[in-house]
Write a protein that holds these residues in place. Structure first.
Motif, PDB file in Angstrom:
ATOM      1  N   VAL A  25       0.822  -1.091  -0.124  1.00  0.00           N
ATOM      2  CA  VAL A  25      -0.148  -0.042  -0.083  1.00  0.00           C
ATOM      3  C   VAL A  25       0.884   1.017   0.001  1.00  0.00           C
ATOM      4  CG1 VAL A  25      -1.470   1.275   1.159  1.00  0.00           C
ATOM      5  CG2 VAL A  25      -1.832  -1.074   1.066  1.00  0.00           C
ATOM      6  N   SER A  26       2.055   1.310   0.771  1.00  0.00           N
ATOM      7  CA  SER A  26       3.043   2.326   0.627  1.00  0.00           C
ATOM      8  C   SER A  26       3.450   2.667  -0.773  1.00  0.00           C
ATOM      9  CB  SER A  26       3.927   2.185   1.875  1.00  0.00           C
ATOM     10  OG  SER A  26       3.463   2.029   2.940  1.00  0.00           O
ATOM     11  N   GLN A  27       3.764   1.479  -1.448  1.00  0.00           N
ATOM     12  CA  GLN A  27       4.416   1.854  -2.938  1.00  0.00           C
ATOM     13  C   GLN A  27       3.367   2.443  -3.605  1.00  0.00           C
ATOM     14  OE1 GLN A  27       4.764  -1.194  -5.601  1.00  0.00           O
ATOM     15  NE2 GLN A  27       6.914  -0.964  -5.717  1.00  0.00           N
ATOM     16  N   PHE A  28       1.981   2.137  -3.373  1.00  0.00           N
ATOM     17  CA  PHE A  28       0.904   2.429  -4.165  1.00  0.00           C
ATOM     18  C   PHE A  28       0.580   3.923  -3.897  1.00  0.00           C
ATOM     19  CE2 PHE A  28      -3.685   3.458  -4.315  1.00  0.00           C
ATOM     20  CZ  PHE A  28      -3.917   3.298  -5.422  1.00  0.00           C
ATOM     21  N   LEU A  29       0.753   4.319  -2.558  1.00  0.00           N
ATOM     22  CA  LEU A  29       0.449   5.827  -2.495  1.00  0.00           C
ATOM     23  C   LEU A  29       1.691   6.591  -2.921  1.00  0.00           C
ATOM     24  CD1 LEU A  29      -0.819   5.288   1.087  1.00  0.00           C
ATOM     25  CD2 LEU A  29      -2.165   5.839  -0.831  1.00  0.00           C
ATOM     26  N   CYS A  30       2.864   6.116  -2.682  1.00  0.00           N
ATOM     27  CA  CYS A  30       3.942   6.845  -3.168  1.00  0.00           C
ATOM     28  C   CYS A  30       3.802   7.137  -4.671  1.00  0.00           C
ATOM     29  CB  CYS A  30       5.181   6.318  -2.850  1.00  0.00           C
ATOM     30  SG  CYS A  30       6.621   7.022  -3.384  1.00  0.00           S
ATOM     31  N   LEU A  31       3.596   5.983  -5.488  1.00  0.00           N
ATOM     32  CA  LEU A  31       3.419   5.892  -6.944  1.00  0.00           C
ATOM     33  C   LEU A  31       2.359   7.068  -7.385  1.00  0.00           C
ATOM     34  CD1 LEU A  31       4.079   4.758  -9.723  1.00  0.00           C
ATOM     35  CD2 LEU A  31       2.377   2.903  -9.380  1.00  0.00           C
ATOM     36  N   THR A  32       1.147   6.890  -6.612  1.00  0.00           N
ATOM     37  CA  THR A  32       0.067   7.737  -7.156  1.00  0.00           C
ATOM     38  C   THR A  32       0.524   9.342  -6.788  1.00  0.00           C
ATOM     39  OG1 THR A  32      -1.482   6.227  -6.287  1.00  0.00           O
ATOM     40  CG2 THR A  32      -2.531   8.231  -6.755  1.00  0.00           C
ATOM     41  N   ALA A  33       1.056   9.583  -5.674  1.00  0.00           N
ATOM     42  CA  ALA A  33       1.377  10.721  -5.277  1.00  0.00           C
ATOM     43  C   ALA A  33       2.420  11.503  -6.324  1.00  0.00           C
ATOM     44  CB  ALA A  33       2.022  10.961  -4.151  1.00  0.00           C
ATOM     45  N   LEU A  34       3.432  10.645  -6.710  1.00  0.00           N
ATOM     46  CA  LEU A  34       4.706  10.958  -7.737  1.00  0.00           C
ATOM     47  C   LEU A  34       4.233  11.082  -9.044  1.00  0.00           C
ATOM     48  CD1 LEU A  34       7.708   9.095  -6.399  1.00  0.00           C
ATOM     49  CD2 LEU A  34       7.215  11.441  -6.414  1.00  0.00           C
ATOM     50  N   VAL A  35       3.236  10.245  -9.590  1.00  0.00           N
ATOM     51  CA  VAL A  35       2.640  10.261 -10.759  1.00  0.00           C
ATOM     52  C   VAL A  35       1.462  11.641 -11.146  1.00  0.00           C
ATOM     53  CG1 VAL A  35       0.983   9.258 -12.492  1.00  0.00           C
ATOM     54  CG2 VAL A  35       2.772   8.202 -11.410  1.00  0.00           C
ATOM     55  N   LEU A  36       1.015  12.027 -10.040  1.00  0.00           N
ATOM     56  CA  LEU A  36      -0.021  13.127  -9.898  1.00  0.00           C
ATOM     57  C   LEU A  36       1.031  14.403  -9.908  1.00  0.00           C
ATOM     58  CD1 LEU A  36      -2.731  12.073  -7.378  1.00  0.00           C
ATOM     59  CD2 LEU A  36      -3.029  12.420  -9.883  1.00  0.00           C
ATOM     60  N   TYR A  37       2.074  14.232  -9.366  1.00  0.00           N
ATOM     61  CA  TYR A  37       2.904  15.480  -9.122  1.00  0.00           C
ATOM     62  C   TYR A  37       3.477  15.491 -10.606  1.00  0.00           C
ATOM     63  CZ  TYR A  37       7.023  18.304  -8.474  1.00  0.00           C
ATOM     64  OH  TYR A  37       8.120  19.365  -8.314  1.00  0.00           O
ATOM     65  N   TYR A  38       4.138  14.716 -11.299  1.00  0.00           N
ATOM     66  CA  TYR A  38       4.677  14.873 -12.523  1.00  0.00           C
ATOM     67  C   TYR A  38       3.682  15.347 -13.771  1.00  0.00           C
ATOM     68  CZ  TYR A  38       9.360  13.680 -10.851  1.00  0.00           C
ATOM     69  OH  TYR A  38      10.693  13.466 -10.169  1.00  0.00           O
ATOM     70  N   VAL A  39       2.633  14.530 -13.632  1.00  0.00           N
ATOM     71  CA  VAL A  39       1.761  14.743 -14.736  1.00  0.00           C
ATOM     72  C   VAL A  39       0.836  15.881 -14.526  1.00  0.00           C
ATOM     73  CG1 VAL A  39      -0.481  13.552 -15.826  1.00  0.00           C
ATOM     74  CG2 VAL A  39       1.691  12.291 -15.384  1.00  0.00           C
ATOM     75  N   ILE A  40       0.317  16.279 -13.340  1.00  0.00           N
ATOM     76  CA  ILE A  40      -0.757  17.247 -13.253  1.00  0.00           C
ATOM     77  C   ILE A  40       0.000  18.479 -12.825  1.00  0.00           C
ATOM     78  CG2 ILE A  40      -2.478  18.138 -11.743  1.00  0.00           C
ATOM     79  CD1 ILE A  40      -3.697  15.176 -11.746  1.00  0.00           C
ATOM     80  N   VAL A  41       0.749  18.496 -11.981  1.00  0.00           N
ATOM     81  CA  VAL A  41       1.706  19.737 -11.437  1.00  0.00           C
ATOM     82  C   VAL A  41       2.948  20.339 -12.377  1.00  0.00           C
ATOM     83  CG1 VAL A  41       3.143  20.888  -9.426  1.00  0.00           C
ATOM     84  CG2 VAL A  41       1.224  19.282  -8.996  1.00  0.00           C
ATOM     85  N   LEU A  42       3.590  19.376 -12.830  1.00  0.00           N
ATOM     86  CA  LEU A  42       4.599  19.718 -13.744  1.00  0.00           C
ATOM     87  C   LEU A  42       3.893  19.456 -15.199  1.00  0.00           C
ATOM     88  CD1 LEU A  42       7.728  18.161 -12.155  1.00  0.00           C
ATOM     89  CD2 LEU A  42       6.804  20.614 -11.749  1.00  0.00           C
ATOM     90  N   LYS A  43       2.990  18.934 -15.514  1.00  0.00           N
ATOM     91  CA  LYS A  43       2.259  18.889 -16.881  1.00  0.00           C
ATOM     92  C   LYS A  43       3.504  18.052 -17.700  1.00  0.00           C
ATOM     93  CE  LYS A  43      -0.593  22.880 -15.975  1.00  0.00           C
ATOM     94  NZ  LYS A  43      -1.611  22.148 -15.831  1.00  0.00           N
ATOM     95  N   GLN A  44       3.835  16.939 -17.310  1.00  0.00           N
ATOM     96  CA  GLN A  44       5.151  16.350 -18.151  1.00  0.00           C
ATOM     97  C   GLN A  44       4.446  14.947 -19.087  1.00  0.00           C
ATOM     98  OE1 GLN A  44       8.474  15.284 -15.849  1.00  0.00           O
ATOM     99  NE2 GLN A  44       8.953  17.347 -15.548  1.00  0.00           N
ATOM    100  N   GLY A  45       2.948  14.886 -18.778  1.00  0.00           N
ATOM    101  CA  GLY A  45       2.351  13.733 -19.679  1.00  0.00           C
ATOM    102  C   GLY A  45       2.780  12.470 -19.326  1.00  0.00           C
ATOM    103  N   VAL A  46       2.984  11.673 -20.614  1.00  0.00           N
ATOM    104  CA  VAL A  46       3.360  10.374 -20.404  1.00  0.00           C
ATOM    105  C   VAL A  46       4.815  10.152 -19.820  1.00  0.00           C
ATOM    106  CG1 VAL A  46       3.787   8.435 -21.679  1.00  0.00           C
ATOM    107  CG2 VAL A  46       2.006   9.771 -22.262  1.00  0.00           C
ATOM    108  N   LEU A  47       5.701  11.018 -20.281  1.00  0.00           N
ATOM    109  CA  LEU A  47       7.017  11.110 -19.577  1.00  0.00           C
ATOM    110  C   LEU A  47       6.886  11.259 -18.233  1.00  0.00           C
ATOM    111  CD1 LEU A  47      10.112  10.721 -20.011  1.00  0.00           C
ATOM    112  CD2 LEU A  47       9.999  13.385 -20.583  1.00  0.00           C
ATOM    113  N   GLY A  48       5.962  12.101 -17.821  1.00  0.00           N
ATOM    114  CA  GLY A  48       5.889  12.593 -16.367  1.00  0.00           C
ATOM    115  C   GLY A  48       5.421  11.132 -15.819  1.00  0.00           C
ATOM    116  N   GLN A  49       4.701  10.437 -16.289  1.00  0.00           N
ATOM    117  CA  GLN A  49       3.964   9.042 -15.379  1.00  0.00           C
ATOM    118  C   GLN A  49       5.259   8.157 -15.381  1.00  0.00           C
ATOM    119  OE1 GLN A  49       1.242   7.240 -17.655  1.00  0.00           O
ATOM    120  NE2 GLN A  49       0.854   5.120 -16.179  1.00  0.00           N
ATOM    121  N   ILE A  50       6.053   7.912 -16.531  1.00  0.00           N
ATOM    122  CA  ILE A  50       7.264   7.117 -16.335  1.00  0.00           C
ATOM    123  C   ILE A  50       8.062   7.553 -15.252  1.00  0.00           C
ATOM    124  CG2 ILE A  50       8.907   6.176 -17.802  1.00  0.00           C
ATOM    125  CD1 ILE A  50       7.235   6.346 -20.263  1.00  0.00           C
ATOM    126  N   ARG A  51       8.364   8.813 -15.201  1.00  0.00           N
ATOM    127  CA  ARG A  51       9.195   9.313 -13.926  1.00  0.00           C
ATOM    128  C   ARG A  51       9.016   9.027 -12.804  1.00  0.00           C
ATOM    129  NH1 ARG A  51      11.132  15.045 -16.669  1.00  0.00           N
ATOM    130  NH2 ARG A  51      13.027  14.360 -17.962  1.00  0.00           N
TER     131      ARG A  51
END
Length: 422
Positions: free
Chosen positions: A87-113
């Motif tokens: 669950v910790s990995q899932f929450l960390c993954l969700t938070a980082l993907v939201l940060y890169y995709v929504i906040v930094l607007k990096q799209g697919v590359l943000g998701q992969i990062r």
């Protein structure tokens, strides 16, 4: 792991296998980064190798310690720490993907990062867990024993990786991109069924492997009888409520994907049920049989896709996926009865599956016909699922006088197993 009688031998074995896998995968990652560009360009379009490959390849490498830590916690019957880690990995993954995709607007590359950095963080955490629990005294005997069992499994996963993507790879050459998207979304939603089966599998597989053969045969036979109507009911729910699910998770352009979900959910349910005979075969260490079964289903799958997709487009891929679920189940049952025989009442299993398919499509089309009223459509779908259970009871398919046996066995299993089931 359970073939060793004492704790030190088990954890020395585990440490040997972990170090070997880490070295092998690290070497493979380096080789791919140096020479894998042609393979990448052939399989993945519109994603430059220099930008994406380093995140994808090394992200997969950093996932290895997490996988081994999770397996060890399952073998140790430590469900709470297993759940906390996952669950910790899932929450960390969700938070980082939201940060890169929504906040930094990096799209697919943000998701992969986001995925890459999550795997890197939990590689460190998992490595600490493994170092504290395993003995790092590599022994060649451990590696040879594992490789003799694991090499057919390696081939199985490689074949399965390409076969699971064959329909999309072939489909993109015969239909427009929108149809590929509709098909992919429908398959992804019906993939929730293997997620359910995988959750149960994580709970009971270590327990099964730690038992004696006679008890394993009884428990797997009873679990098979319960799993078939259960997974058929889950598939029925996915197929019937696919239009409502799609309204929530996608735009109106993907509304037609409900047909994909309704059809492929049956095939994915069959594939989920096949996990039980596969477990019996693995229990007897006949991984070579699984490799042959996978290779045979791969050949059939490719032939079906080549024949059906040019003729029927997206629905050719849909029917191919569904048929392959049945083929996988049939081959797995054959392998189980040939090498790890379990007493099953096949007439009841076939009746439960056939009845589920009939009821699903009657309910799906009935709900569609009166779909102008959302309330009436939902009522028909809930009534359909209830009718399936009633018909199983009236026809004597399930439950039966044999089912209390599984309750007796479940009362005797370790408390940790019950917690993981919950």
């Amino acid at each position: 792991f359970f073939l060793y009688d004492d704790g030190p031998s088990r954890y020395t074995y585990f440490g040997s296998v972990w170090l070997f896998s880490l070295c092998l995968s690290g070497s493979a990652s380096i080789i791919f980064m140096l020479f894998g560009r042609p393979i990448w360009d052939m399989l993945i379009h519109n994603a430059p190798f220099d930008i994406y490959a380093k995140y994808v390849v090394w992200g997969a490498f950093f996932q290895i310690p997490f996988i081994f830590a999770s397996v060890m916690l399952r073998a140790q019957e430590r469900p709470r720490l297993f759940v906390i880690l996952g669950v910790s990995q899932f929450l960390c993954l969700t938070a980082l993907v939201l940060y890169y995709v929504i906040v930094l607007k990096q799209g697919v590359l943000g998701q992969i990062r986001g995925v890459f950095y999550t795997y890197f963080i939990f590689a460190i955490i998992s490595a600490v867990i493994l170092v504290m629990s395993t003995h790092f005294r590599p022994q060649g005997r451990h590696i040879r024993e594992s490789l003799s069992f694991a090499f057919p499994i390696f081939l199985t996963y490689i074949i399965g990786f390409f076969v699971s993507r064959a329909n999309v790879l072939i489909l993109q050459y015969f239909v427009v991109g929108g149809s590929v998207g509709v098909f992919a979304l429908g398959v992804q939603i019906s993939g929730l069924i293997p997620a359910f089966s995988g959750a149960f599998e994580k709970a009971w597989v270590p327990f099964i492997y730690s038992l004696k053969p006679d008890r394993v045969r009884i428990i797997l036979a009873q679990y098979m009888r319960i799993a078939v109507p259960s997974f058929m009911l889950i598939a029925m729910g996915m197929g019937l409520f696919a239009p409502e699910i799609l309204r929530i998770v996608s735009s109106a352009n993907y509304a037609s994907a409900w047909r994909v979900v309704a059809i492929t959910s049956i095939g994915t349910a069959m594939a989920a049920i096949s996990g039980i005979p596969v477990c019996a075969i693995y229990y007897d260490k006949r991984s070579d049989i699984i490799a042959w079964i996978t290779a045979a289903t791969a050949v059939i799958s490719i032939i079906l896709n080549i024949v059906l997709i040019p003729r029927w487009g997206m629905f050719g891929a849909v029917f191919s996926s569904s048929v392959m679920g049945f083929v996988t189940l049939i081959f797995s049952l054959w392998g189980m009865q040939r090498y790890s025989p379990i007493l099953l009442n096949y007439s009841r299993l076939v009746s439960a599956i056939s009845l589920g398919i009939i009821v699903l499509f009657v309910g799906a089309w009935g709900g569609l016909l009166i779909g102008i009223s959302l309330f009436a459509s939902l009522a028909v779908k809930f009534a359909t699922m209830l009718c399936y259970l009633i018909l199983l009871w009236l026809l004597g398919i399930f439950p039966s006088e044999e089912d209390p046996q599984i309750i007796k066995y479940l009362k005797n299993v370790p408390r940790s197993f019950q917690v993981k089931c919950q």
